[in-house]
Write a protein that holds these residues in place. Sequence first.
Motif, PDB file in Angstrom:
ATOM      1  N   GLU A 167       3.149 -22.737  16.260  1.00 48.96           N
ATOM      2  CA  GLU A 167       2.117 -22.605  15.233  1.00 48.96           C
ATOM      3  C   GLU A 167       2.759 -22.580  13.851  1.00 48.96           C
ATOM      4  OE1 GLU A 167      -1.284 -19.865  16.340  1.00 48.96           O
ATOM      5  OE2 GLU A 167       0.307 -19.053  17.632  1.00 48.96           O
ATOM      6  N   GLU A 168       3.683 -23.495  13.623  1.00 49.61           N
ATOM      7  CA  GLU A 168       4.470 -23.481  12.396  1.00 49.61           C
ATOM      8  C   GLU A 168       3.593 -23.571  11.145  1.00 49.61           C
ATOM      9  OE1 GLU A 168       8.016 -26.067  10.221  1.00 49.61           O
ATOM     10  OE2 GLU A 168       7.749 -26.166  12.402  1.00 49.61           O
ATOM     11  N   GLU A 169       2.594 -24.417  11.165  1.00 48.68           N
ATOM     12  CA  GLU A 169       1.750 -24.567   9.980  1.00 48.68           C
ATOM     13  C   GLU A 169       1.023 -23.256   9.658  1.00 48.68           C
ATOM     14  OE1 GLU A 169      -1.921 -27.373   8.286  1.00 48.68           O
ATOM     15  OE2 GLU A 169      -1.011 -27.781  10.253  1.00 48.68           O
ATOM     16  N   HIS A 170       0.463 -22.639  10.691  1.00 49.39           N
ATOM     17  CA  HIS A 170      -0.204 -21.349  10.492  1.00 49.39           C
ATOM     18  C   HIS A 170       0.784 -20.303   9.999  1.00 49.39           C
ATOM     19  CE1 HIS A 170      -2.341 -17.638  11.156  1.00 49.39           C
ATOM     20  NE2 HIS A 170      -1.497 -17.285  12.126  1.00 49.39           N
ATOM     21  N   LEU A 171       1.986 -20.278  10.570  1.00 54.20           N
ATOM     22  CA  LEU A 171       3.026 -19.328  10.183  1.00 54.20           C
ATOM     23  C   LEU A 171       3.346 -19.451   8.706  1.00 54.20           C
ATOM     24  CD1 LEU A 171       5.323 -17.280  10.823  1.00 54.20           C
ATOM     25  CD2 LEU A 171       6.749 -19.256  11.434  1.00 54.20           C
ATOM     26  N   ILE A 172       3.577 -20.685   8.228  1.00 53.03           N
ATOM     27  CA  ILE A 172       3.946 -20.898   6.829  1.00 53.03           C
ATOM     28  C   ILE A 172       2.800 -20.516   5.895  1.00 53.03           C
ATOM     29  CG2 ILE A 172       4.609 -22.645   5.132  1.00 53.03           C
ATOM     30  CD1 ILE A 172       6.062 -24.110   7.390  1.00 53.03           C
ATOM     31  N   ASN A 173       1.578 -20.916   6.252  1.00 55.50           N
ATOM     32  CA  ASN A 173       0.429 -20.583   5.397  1.00 55.50           C
ATOM     33  C   ASN A 173       0.205 -19.071   5.321  1.00 55.50           C
ATOM     34  OD1 ASN A 173      -0.063 -23.282   4.880  1.00 55.50           O
ATOM     35  ND2 ASN A 173      -1.520 -23.490   6.579  1.00 55.50           N
ATOM     36  N   TRP A 174       0.326 -18.423   6.450  1.00 53.74           N
ATOM     37  CA  TRP A 174       0.124 -16.971   6.507  1.00 53.74           C
ATOM     38  C   TRP A 174       1.145 -16.229   5.657  1.00 53.74           C
ATOM     39  CZ3 TRP A 174       2.959 -13.646  10.362  1.00 53.74           C
ATOM     40  CH2 TRP A 174       2.579 -12.291  10.249  1.00 53.74           C
ATOM     41  N   LEU A 175       2.442 -16.547   5.834  1.00 54.06           N
ATOM     42  CA  LEU A 175       3.479 -15.845   5.083  1.00 54.06           C
ATOM     43  C   LEU A 175       3.459 -16.221   3.601  1.00 54.06           C
ATOM     44  CD1 LEU A 175       6.438 -15.929   7.639  1.00 54.06           C
ATOM     45  CD2 LEU A 175       4.890 -14.037   7.103  1.00 54.06           C
ATOM     46  N   SER A 176       3.105 -17.461   3.292  1.00 56.25           N
ATOM     47  CA  SER A 176       2.995 -17.863   1.877  1.00 56.25           C
ATOM     48  C   SER A 176       1.908 -17.046   1.182  1.00 56.25           C
ATOM     49  CB  SER A 176       2.681 -19.351   1.781  1.00 56.25           C
ATOM     50  OG  SER A 176       3.733 -20.131   2.301  1.00 56.25           O
ATOM     51  N   PRO A 182       4.427 -20.182  -2.359  1.00 54.28           N
ATOM     52  CA  PRO A 182       4.500 -21.245  -1.342  1.00 54.28           C
ATOM     53  C   PRO A 182       5.870 -21.252  -0.674  1.00 54.28           C
ATOM     54  CG  PRO A 182       4.571 -22.174  -3.552  1.00 54.28           C
ATOM     55  CD  PRO A 182       4.233 -20.728  -3.720  1.00 54.28           C
ATOM     56  N   LEU A 183       5.884 -21.132   0.627  1.00 51.57           N
ATOM     57  CA  LEU A 183       7.132 -21.102   1.388  1.00 51.57           C
ATOM     58  C   LEU A 183       7.280 -22.369   2.206  1.00 51.57           C
ATOM     59  CD1 LEU A 183       7.016 -17.445   2.786  1.00 51.57           C
ATOM     60  CD2 LEU A 183       8.079 -18.242   0.666  1.00 51.57           C
ATOM     61  N   SER A 184       8.499 -22.652   2.568  1.00 52.40           N
ATOM     62  CA  SER A 184       8.788 -23.752   3.483  1.00 52.40           C
ATOM     63  C   SER A 184       9.895 -23.298   4.416  1.00 52.40           C
ATOM     64  CB  SER A 184       9.209 -25.012   2.718  1.00 52.40           C
ATOM     65  OG  SER A 184      10.389 -24.778   1.977  1.00 52.40           O
ATOM     66  N   VAL A 185       9.941 -23.902   5.587  1.00 50.45           N
ATOM     67  CA  VAL A 185      10.945 -23.520   6.583  1.00 50.45           C
ATOM     68  C   VAL A 185      11.969 -24.641   6.686  1.00 50.45           C
ATOM     69  CG1 VAL A 185      11.345 -22.830   8.957  1.00 50.45           C
ATOM     70  CG2 VAL A 185       9.199 -22.225   7.841  1.00 50.45           C
ATOM     71  N   PRO A 186      13.186 -24.417   6.210  1.00 50.46           N
ATOM     72  CA  PRO A 186      14.198 -25.476   6.295  1.00 50.46           C
ATOM     73  C   PRO A 186      14.600 -25.745   7.741  1.00 50.46           C
ATOM     74  CG  PRO A 186      15.165 -23.426   5.519  1.00 50.46           C
ATOM     75  CD  PRO A 186      13.696 -23.198   5.554  1.00 50.46           C
ATOM     76  N   SER A 187      14.907 -26.987   8.041  1.00 51.01           N
ATOM     77  CA  SER A 187      15.347 -27.357   9.380  1.00 51.01           C
ATOM     78  C   SER A 187      16.844 -27.131   9.524  1.00 51.01           C
ATOM     79  CB  SER A 187      15.027 -28.818   9.656  1.00 51.01           C
ATOM     80  OG  SER A 187      15.587 -29.226  10.895  1.00 51.01           O
ATOM     81  N   LEU A 188      17.251 -26.570  10.660  1.00 44.49           N
ATOM     82  CA  LEU A 188      18.673 -26.364  10.959  1.00 44.49           C
ATOM     83  C   LEU A 188      19.080 -27.136  12.216  1.00 44.49           C
ATOM     84  CD1 LEU A 188      19.056 -22.501  10.305  1.00 44.49           C
ATOM     85  CD2 LEU A 188      19.301 -24.409   8.697  1.00 44.49           C
ATOM     86  N   GLN A 189      18.323 -28.186  12.506  1.00 44.12           N
ATOM     87  CA  GLN A 189      18.595 -28.980  13.702  1.00 44.12           C
ATOM     88  C   GLN A 189      19.981 -29.586  13.676  1.00 44.12           C
ATOM     89  OE1 GLN A 189      17.002 -29.312  16.439  1.00 44.12           O
ATOM     90  NE2 GLN A 189      14.916 -28.587  16.042  1.00 44.12           N
ATOM     91  N   GLU A 190      20.431 -29.982  12.509  1.00 45.43           N
ATOM     92  CA  GLU A 190      21.753 -30.617  12.424  1.00 45.43           C
ATOM     93  C   GLU A 190      22.868 -29.654  12.785  1.00 45.43           C
ATOM     94  OE1 GLU A 190      24.178 -31.652   8.535  1.00 45.43           O
ATOM     95  OE2 GLU A 190      22.103 -31.258   7.979  1.00 45.43           O
ATOM     96  N   TYR A 191      22.607 -28.351  12.737  1.00 49.19           N
ATOM     97  CA  TYR A 191      23.588 -27.339  13.129  1.00 49.19           C
ATOM     98  C   TYR A 191      23.325 -26.811  14.541  1.00 49.19           C
ATOM     99  CZ  TYR A 191      24.594 -27.359   8.141  1.00 49.19           C
ATOM    100  OH  TYR A 191      24.924 -27.744   6.864  1.00 49.19           O
ATOM    101  N   GLY A 192      22.331 -27.394  15.208  1.00 52.27           N
ATOM    102  CA  GLY A 192      22.046 -27.008  16.589  1.00 52.27           C
ATOM    103  C   GLY A 192      21.087 -25.843  16.729  1.00 52.27           C
ATOM    104  N   TYR A 193      20.361 -25.496  15.659  1.00 49.24           N
ATOM    105  CA  TYR A 193      19.442 -24.360  15.710  1.00 49.24           C
ATOM    106  C   TYR A 193      18.003 -24.837  15.533  1.00 49.24           C
ATOM    107  CZ  TYR A 193      23.357 -21.091  15.428  1.00 49.24           C
ATOM    108  OH  TYR A 193      24.504 -20.388  15.689  1.00 49.24           O
ATOM    109  N   SER A 194      17.111 -24.346  16.404  1.00 44.56           N
ATOM    110  CA  SER A 194      15.689 -24.674  16.328  1.00 44.56           C
ATOM    111  C   SER A 194      14.900 -23.437  15.921  1.00 44.56           C
ATOM    112  CB  SER A 194      15.179 -25.174  17.679  1.00 44.56           C
ATOM    113  OG  SER A 194      15.903 -26.313  18.102  1.00 44.56           O
ATOM    114  N   LEU A 195      13.781 -23.652  15.270  1.00 46.06           N
ATOM    115  CA  LEU A 195      12.942 -22.542  14.825  1.00 46.06           C
ATOM    116  C   LEU A 195      12.289 -21.859  16.030  1.00 46.06           C
ATOM    117  CD1 LEU A 195      11.680 -21.052  12.360  1.00 46.06           C
ATOM    118  CD2 LEU A 195       9.770 -22.671  12.541  1.00 46.06           C
ATOM    119  N   VAL A 196      12.387 -20.546  16.083  1.00 40.93           N
ATOM    120  CA  VAL A 196      11.726 -19.750  17.112  1.00 40.93           C
ATOM    121  C   VAL A 196      10.354 -19.298  16.624  1.00 40.93           C
ATOM    122  CG1 VAL A 196      11.851 -17.641  18.509  1.00 40.93           C
ATOM    123  CG2 VAL A 196      13.934 -18.950  18.026  1.00 40.93           C
ATOM    124  N   GLY A 197      10.281 -18.942  15.343  1.00 40.90           N
ATOM    125  CA  GLY A 197       9.045 -18.460  14.739  1.00 40.90           C
ATOM    126  C   GLY A 197       9.353 -17.530  13.598  1.00 40.90           C
TER     127      GLY A 197
END
Length: 285
Positions: A167-176, A182-197
């Motif tokens: 529910e990433e979109e809801h998460l960002i809107n809620w915390l923003s 306005p918040l955004s969640v940076p991607s860390l996929q290139e370092y091998g890390y995925s967003l948990v929440g």
Amino acid sequence: MNNDHDSSLPEGLDLRALSAFVDGELPPVERAAIEAQLAQQPQAAARVAAWRAQKTALQVLCGASLRNERQAHNESSGGVGQRDVDEPAFIVVRRPTPWWQRVGLAACWLAAGAGLALALGPLAPRLTGGAWNGLGGQPPSFAERADIAYAVYTPERRHPVEVAASEEEHLINWLSKRLNRPLSVPSLQEYGYSLVGGRLLPGEAGPAAQFMYENTSGARLTLYITGISRDETAFRLFRDGNRRTFYWINDRMGYALSGPIAEGKLRAIAIEVCSALGGKPESWQ
């Protein structure tokens, strides 16, 4: 009925005899006899030792030893022993310091220490050879809060976050909305890390957001974001045990990336995160 005998004492010894023995009032022959009996009776010897200790303590408290010494001196010098009216037997008890006085004194010392810290703050880097890591030598409280939040929530397996990454979109809107920014969640996929929440947390002066990442081996990183009343471009490192937190402030927002991974790798990720969130990590180099 003879009240002088104590049934708890061995046969042949009584309280009167032992009391006279402790006070030094027995003739030498009787004293020697009791000493021989005490050597064979540990229970009686222990009682005598306790009485002697009690007598010594009372003499010290009441000043009896000093008066006895002066009386003995008067008698040996031919003087008439008389009561020392200027040395009454009493116990001096000191009045305890009231609690409010102790608290007030502690507060004064605390204020003095704080004033000294403020006065020496600008000189600290010179005095410590650069070991003073800014902000009074201590990380701002948001960095400590980020480290504590990491330690509390990353071990959780069933409920590590309030809102999952699904529910990433809801998460960002809620915390923003809660942070009023306005918040955004940076991607860390290139370092091998995925967003948990993520989750909402109390911050230093308002709400804070925590985003959690995880790699395939289960290792986790967290990104902590909160509003800050000051603005600066410094980039610092906070350590606690095997945990490291790189933290910085940009546009009156405090950011802290925490994890137990190697310092160099965590720094590289922090630089990437700062850049993705609109910061200028090139100013840290």
